[in-house]
Design an enzyme around this catalytic site. Structure first.
Site, PDB file in Angstrom:
ATOM      1  N   HIS A  37      -7.135  -5.679   2.056  1.00 52.84           N
ATOM      2  CA  HIS A  37      -5.999  -5.160   2.805  1.00 52.84           C
ATOM      3  C   HIS A  37      -5.457  -6.270   3.694  1.00 52.84           C
ATOM      4  CE1 HIS A  37      -6.870  -0.710   2.273  1.00 52.84           C
ATOM      5  NE2 HIS A  37      -8.069  -1.196   2.006  1.00 52.84           N
ATOM      6  N   ASN A  59     -13.140  -2.863   2.322  1.00 48.71           N
ATOM      7  CA  ASN A  59     -14.053  -1.739   2.469  1.00 48.71           C
ATOM      8  C   ASN A  59     -14.992  -1.719   1.266  1.00 48.71           C
ATOM      9  OD1 ASN A  59     -12.724  -0.811   4.829  1.00 48.71           O
ATOM     10  ND2 ASN A  59     -11.182   0.229   3.584  1.00 48.71           N
ATOM     11  N   ASP A  67       0.855  -1.188   0.000  1.00 50.34           N
ATOM     12  CA  ASP A  67       0.000   0.000   0.000  1.00 50.34           C
ATOM     13  C   ASP A  67       0.894   1.240   0.000  1.00 50.34           C
ATOM     14  OD1 ASP A  67      -3.212   0.559   1.009  1.00 50.34           O
ATOM     15  OD2 ASP A  67      -1.776   2.219   1.129  1.00 50.34           O
ATOM     16  N   HIS A  85     -10.300  -4.903  -3.482  1.00 51.12           N
ATOM     17  CA  HIS A  85      -8.994  -5.247  -2.923  1.00 51.12           C
ATOM     18  C   HIS A  85      -9.149  -5.679  -1.472  1.00 51.12           C
ATOM     19  CE1 HIS A  85      -9.745  -0.908  -2.539  1.00 51.12           C
ATOM     20  NE2 HIS A  85      -9.154  -0.994  -1.349  1.00 51.12           N
ATOM     21  N   GLY A 135     -15.711   3.194   3.604  1.00 46.53           N
ATOM     22  CA  GLY A 135     -14.330   3.684   3.556  1.00 46.53           C
ATOM     23  C   GLY A 135     -13.581   3.323   2.290  1.00 46.53           C
ATOM     24  N   GLN A 136     -14.291   2.849   1.256  1.00 44.01           N
ATOM     25  CA  GLN A 136     -13.602   2.486   0.005  1.00 44.01           C
ATOM     26  C   GLN A 136     -13.275   3.745  -0.790  1.00 44.01           C
ATOM     27  OE1 GLN A 136     -15.785  -0.215  -2.564  1.00 44.01           O
ATOM     28  NE2 GLN A 136     -13.990  -0.587  -3.873  1.00 44.01           N
TER      29      GLN A 136
HETATM   30  P1  5GP Z   1      -9.660   1.631   0.263  1.00 40.24           P
HETATM   31  O1  5GP Z   1      -9.802   2.871   1.093  1.00 40.24           O
HETATM   32  O2  5GP Z   1     -10.284   1.797  -1.108  1.00 40.24           O
HETATM   33  O3  5GP Z   1     -10.111   0.385   0.962  1.00 40.24           O
HETATM   34  O4  5GP Z   1      -8.117   1.423   0.066  1.00 40.24           O
HETATM   35  C1  5GP Z   1      -7.389   1.959  -0.993  1.00 40.24           C
HETATM   36  C2  5GP Z   1      -5.934   1.852  -0.627  1.00 40.24           C
HETATM   37  O5  5GP Z   1      -5.176   1.981  -1.799  1.00 40.24           O
HETATM   38  C3  5GP Z   1      -5.449   2.939   0.344  1.00 40.24           C
HETATM   39  O6  5GP Z   1      -4.925   2.311   1.507  1.00 40.24           O
HETATM   40  C4  5GP Z   1      -4.395   3.685  -0.459  1.00 40.24           C
HETATM   41  O7  5GP Z   1      -3.295   4.064   0.339  1.00 40.24           O
HETATM   42  C5  5GP Z   1      -4.007   2.704  -1.526  1.00 40.24           C
HETATM   43  N1  5GP Z   1      -3.639   3.271  -2.809  1.00 40.24           N
HETATM   44  C6  5GP Z   1      -4.314   4.212  -3.520  1.00 40.24           C
HETATM   45  N2  5GP Z   1      -3.717   4.446  -4.699  1.00 40.24           N
HETATM   46  C7  5GP Z   1      -2.630   3.642  -4.736  1.00 40.24           C
HETATM   47  C8  5GP Z   1      -1.602   3.439  -5.726  1.00 40.24           C
HETATM   48  O8  5GP Z   1      -1.574   4.041  -6.796  1.00 40.24           O
HETATM   49  N3  5GP Z   1      -0.631   2.531  -5.418  1.00 40.24           N
HETATM   50  C9  5GP Z   1      -0.634   1.834  -4.232  1.00 40.24           C
HETATM   51  N4  5GP Z   1       0.369   0.962  -4.031  1.00 40.24           N
HETATM   52  N5  5GP Z   1      -1.596   1.989  -3.300  1.00 40.24           N
HETATM   53  C10 5GP Z   1      -2.562   2.887  -3.546  1.00 40.24           C
END
Ligand code: 5GP
Ligand code: ZN
Length: 113
Positions: free
Chosen positions: A101, A86, A29, A99, A92-93
């Protein structure tokens, strides 16, 4: 499609990839919330948990199993870790490519914020 995780899966934007096969990709991440914070994604674009159908059961099983194997390889399986998905804005997505985590390397607390 302008999806950052499709671009990572296709190699169009860089990521610190720690596992990949023909169905899933795992990478670090960008904004880690724990000493170990990986994201495991299907190569197939699925926007959120709401878009899953029974046709995705095997893929989701493989995704979770890949996360479990990664946790073991990273040495956090015995101590414990957290897998988290999420769903949509209220959940929180922020990236709309499904994906998981994988968080570990510190004590996780409950309830999450
Ligand atoms: P969400 O909030 O959608 O569950 O999680 C998205 C995650 O993707 C966040 O923890 C954020 O830091 C990570 N993220 C967003 N854009 C990128 C990217 O371009 N590369 C990587 N490696 N992580 C990303
Ligand atoms: Zn995508």
């Amino acid at each position: 499609m302008d999806c950052p995780f499709c671009k990572i899966a296709n190699g169009d934007i860089p990521a610190d990839i720690c596992y990949e096969d023909d169905k899933v990709v795992a990478f670090a991440d960008l904004n880690p919330q724990a000493p170990i914070h990986k994201l495991i994604i299907p190569r197939q674009h699925i926007s959120s948990l709401n878009d899953l159908t029974s046709a995705d059961n095997a893929l989701m099983g493989h995704l979770i199993h890949s996360a479990q194997q990664l946790a073991d390889q990273l040495g956090i399986a015995t101590d414990g870790y957290r897998l988290l998905l999420n769903c949509n804005a209220g959940g929180g997505q922020t990236v709309f490519h499904l994906h998981v985590h994988l968080l570990g390397g510190r004590q996780m607390r409950w309830p999450p914020g």
